[in-house]
Design a protein around this motif. Structure first.
Motif, short mmCIF file in Angstrom:
data_model
loop_
_atom_site.label_atom_id
_atom_site.label_comp_id
_atom_site.label_asym_id
_atom_site.label_seq_id
_atom_site.Cartn_x
_atom_site.Cartn_y
_atom_site.Cartn_z
N PRO A 1 16.10 13.42 6.67
CA PRO A 1 16.64 12.13 7.12
C PRO A 1 17.08 11.28 5.93
O PRO A 1 16.46 11.30 4.87
N ILE A 2 18.17 10.56 6.11
CA ILE A 2 18.67 9.69 5.06
C ILE A 2 18.89 8.29 5.63
O ILE A 2 19.45 8.13 6.71
N VAL A 3 18.41 7.30 4.90
CA VAL A 3 18.52 5.91 5.34
C VAL A 3 18.96 5.04 4.16
O VAL A 3 18.90 5.48 3.01
N HIS A 4 19.38 3.84 4.47
CA HIS A 4 19.70 2.89 3.42
C HIS A 4 18.40 2.40 2.78
O HIS A 4 17.39 2.22 3.46
N VAL B 1 23.49 18.17 -2.22
CA VAL B 1 22.44 18.46 -1.24
C VAL B 1 21.41 19.45 -1.81
O VAL B 1 20.20 19.28 -1.63
N LYS B 2 21.88 20.45 -2.53
CA LYS B 2 20.97 21.42 -3.14
C LYS B 2 20.00 20.73 -4.09
O LYS B 2 18.79 21.00 -4.09
N ASN B 3 20.51 19.81 -4.91
CA ASN B 3 19.65 19.10 -5.86
C ASN B 3 18.68 18.16 -5.16
O ASN B 3 17.53 18.00 -5.59
N ILE B 4 19.14 17.53 -4.08
CA ILE B 4 18.26 16.63 -3.34
C ILE B 4 17.15 17.41 -2.65
O ILE B 4 15.97 17.04 -2.70
N GLU C 1 0.83 -1.20 0.00
CA GLU C 1 0.00 0.00 0.00
C GLU C 1 0.87 1.26 0.00
O GLU C 1 2.01 1.24 0.46
N LYS C 2 0.31 2.35 -0.52
CA LYS C 2 1.03 3.62 -0.55
C LYS C 2 1.35 4.07 0.87
O LYS C 2 0.53 3.97 1.77
N LYS C 3 2.56 4.59 1.04
CA LYS C 3 3.01 5.01 2.37
C LYS C 3 2.80 6.50 2.62
O LYS C 3 2.94 6.96 3.74
N GLY C 4 2.54 7.26 1.57
CA GLY C 4 2.39 8.70 1.74
C GLY C 4 3.71 9.40 2.01
O GLY C 4 3.74 10.50 2.55
N LEU C 5 4.82 8.77 1.62
CA LEU C 5 6.15 9.35 1.80
C LEU C 5 6.85 9.46 0.46
O LEU C 5 6.81 8.53 -0.36
N THR C 6 7.49 10.59 0.24
CA THR C 6 8.27 10.80 -0.98
C THR C 6 9.75 10.57 -0.67
O THR C 6 10.29 11.16 0.26
N VAL C 7 10.36 9.71 -1.48
CA VAL C 7 11.76 9.34 -1.30
C VAL C 7 12.60 9.94 -2.42
O VAL C 7 12.31 9.73 -3.60
N ALA C 8 13.64 10.69 -2.05
CA ALA C 8 14.63 11.12 -3.05
C ALA C 8 15.68 10.03 -3.10
O ALA C 8 16.35 9.76 -2.10
N TYR C 9 15.79 9.36 -4.24
CA TYR C 9 16.75 8.27 -4.33
C TYR C 9 18.09 8.79 -4.84
O TYR C 9 18.19 9.32 -5.95
N ILE D 1 15.58 10.60 2.24
CA ILE D 1 16.54 10.25 1.19
C ILE D 1 16.92 8.79 1.36
O ILE D 1 17.13 8.32 2.49
N ALA D 2 16.99 8.06 0.27
CA ALA D 2 17.45 6.67 0.30
C ALA D 2 18.71 6.55 -0.53
O ALA D 2 18.84 7.16 -1.59
N ALA D 3 19.66 5.77 -0.03
CA ALA D 3 20.91 5.52 -0.75
C ALA D 3 21.40 4.12 -0.41
O ALA D 3 20.96 3.52 0.58
N GLY D 4 22.31 3.61 -1.22
CA GLY D 4 22.79 2.25 -1.02
C GLY D 4 24.25 2.14 -0.68
O GLY D 4 24.85 1.09 -0.89
N ASN D 5 24.82 3.21 -0.10
CA ASN D 5 26.24 3.19 0.23
C ASN D 5 26.49 4.02 1.49
O ASN D 5 26.08 5.19 1.56
N ILE D 6 27.14 3.43 2.48
CA ILE D 6 27.33 4.10 3.76
C ILE D 6 28.13 5.39 3.62
O ILE D 6 27.87 6.37 4.33
N GLY D 7 29.09 5.43 2.71
CA GLY D 7 29.88 6.65 2.52
C GLY D 7 29.00 7.80 2.07
O GLY D 7 29.10 8.93 2.60
N CYS D 8 28.13 7.55 1.11
CA CYS D 8 27.20 8.59 0.63
C CYS D 8 26.24 9.01 1.74
O CYS D 8 25.95 10.20 1.90
N ILE D 9 25.75 8.03 2.50
CA ILE D 9 24.81 8.34 3.58
C ILE D 9 25.46 9.27 4.59
O ILE D 9 24.86 10.28 5.01
#
Length: 434
Positions: free
Chosen positions: A411-414, A382-385, A315-323, A393-401
């Motif tokens: 907030p940014i999470v994996h 950061v400006k673009n995000i 179901e829709k979460k009502g949250l927008t994620v910047a990937y 924000i979601a990302a797949g690398n701890i360095g970027c996070i």
């Protein structure tokens, strides 16, 4: 590109490989448009094409690296955006790797630069040492500004600023164990614990293991694995990186023999790019070439593996994620759609920030060794995000996070933490008030 290596030089397989890569370059310059350092600095020698000329001159003339060459090679993030752009298929990654090894062997760096790099190599790949260093960094954090005002000490100032105010407790999920599935078994995988990530954010692998076991996948945390070798590999420390690779190959091949593996799951894309390159790194080692090729074939980013499990829509979460697509994910491993498809399928609205191909400036130890360029790239990212007006924000690398988190209040999470939550797991702590 015409080359002039001698027959004797080409008997060295590393030089022969570099020569083959150089000959593919047609000087088109497409790479300059997507190179973060060229876009930032505007210097041809800080573009892939410029660096290729420097590397060619250094290797052809079989000469030690000089200060100018080292300066421009050191400024390379190894983001590999150039390889995505290049129409000629120039293997820039392995060329710059070879150049860094040559620099490490032939160039004596200034004392403070040597000291900084030695400390990073002695601390970051080892979780216990890294945890101790972060504990000490709390004491030095108030002096970060002073360090940053003194040029040779800037990297130490950057280290202190990046150090988290709170260090998470050690996780039981990082200890060797076999985590059995809670539903009908559908696979067996090993997971890379890693070095920096379990210290900075153990919740990432915790979420991964919880999610996979709920989906019917047995997850093994093997005894004896360690740092993938990426950090020292990008410093040109060839033997240290190969030792790390051999150790992990032995550990994972033991698991292949003892119960079989469908995949080796990696939750830090920087590590994934390196492990998928083990086959190349160890190709000349007769004792490891075949085993390394097997390991590289098994290595999968967690989103690569999850997309193969055909997860049901939520179901829709009502949250927008910047990937945020880490460079090592989109350019190094060519993984672009799986993370976004998984997030959309899990009920999140997903937005792509502008200039998504440009690096955030983390790049392993780059934000420590090149803090000024890194800070400029972080501000741009950061400006673009933030322009996406996303909730998270979601990302797949701890360095970027870590890098992006230091520049924004969003907030940014994996990515896997959001997926774990969507499929029955805990709400990520960073979203507690969202």
């Amino acid at each position: 590109m015409q080359t002039n290596f001698t027959a004797e030089q080409l008997t060295d397989p590393h030089v022969a490989e570099a020569e083959g890569i150089l000959r593919k370059c047609v000087h088109c310059g497409f790479c300059t448009a997507t190179c973060p350092t060229y876009v930032t600095l505007g210097n041809e020698l800080d573009s892939p094409r410029g660096r290729i000329y420097l590397i060619k001159d250094m290797l052809e003339n079989d000469r030690p690296a000089d200060k100018d060459t080292v300066t421009h090679i050191d400024r390379c993030l190894s983001c590999l955006a150039c390889t995505t752009t290049c129409p000629s298929g120039v293997d820039y990654m392995h060329l710059v790797d070879h150049a860094r090894i040559h620099i490490e062997k032939t160039y004596r760096r200034p004392f403070m630069n040597r000291l900084t790099r030695n400390i990073l190599a002695l601390v970051l790949p080892y979780p216990a040492r890294f945890r101790a260093a972060l504990t000490l960094a709390k004491l030095g954090r108030p002096f970060a500004g002073i360090f940053k005002s003194i040029s040779p000490l800037k990297p130490f100032g950057a280290m202190l600023e990046l150090a988290p105010a709170r260090i998470p407790a050690s996780s039981s999920f990082a200890r060797p164990a076999t985590h059995t599935p809670t539903t009908a078994r559908r696979g067996r995988v090993a997971i890379l614990t890693g070095c920096a990530q379990p210290v900075l954010d153990p919740r990432i692998n915790e979420a991964t293991i919880r999610l996979l076991t709920r989906l019917g996948v047995e997850v093994v945390v093997p005894e004896g694995e360690g740092c993938c070798g990426a950090l020292v590999h990008h410093m040109g420390r060839e033997e240290q990186s190969l030792q790390a690779a051999r150790r992990n190959v032995d550990v994972w091949m033991r698991e292949v023999r003892n119960g079989g593996l469908d995949a080796i799951i990696i939750t830090a894309s920087g590590c994934g790019t390196t492990i998928k390159d083990y086959a190349h790194m160890l190709r000349l080692d007769p004792a490891y070439a075949d085993k390394a090729a097997r390991v590289s074939a098994l290595a999968k980013d967690v989103t690569e593996y999850l997309v193969s499990l055909d997860l049901p829509p939520q179901e829709k979460k009502g949250l927008t994620v910047a990937y945020h697509s880490a460079c090592s994910m989109q350019h190094g491993q060519k993984i672009t759609m799986p993370p976004k498809l998984l997030l959309k399928n899990a009920g999140f609205a997903v937005k792509d920030p502008a200039e998504g191909h440009l690096c955030c400036g983390s790049a392993g130890t780059y934000n420590i060794l090149q803090p000024d360029i890194s800070a400029t790239l972080k501000a741009r990212k950061v400006k673009n995000i933030e322009a996406t007006k996303a909730d998270v924000i979601a990302a797949g690398n701890i360095g970027c996070i870590t890098q992006i988190a230091s520049g924004t209040a969003i907030p940014i999470v994996h990515t896997v933490e959001l997926l774990d939550w969507a499929y029955g797991g805990e709400r990520p702590g960073a979203l507690a008030d969202r």
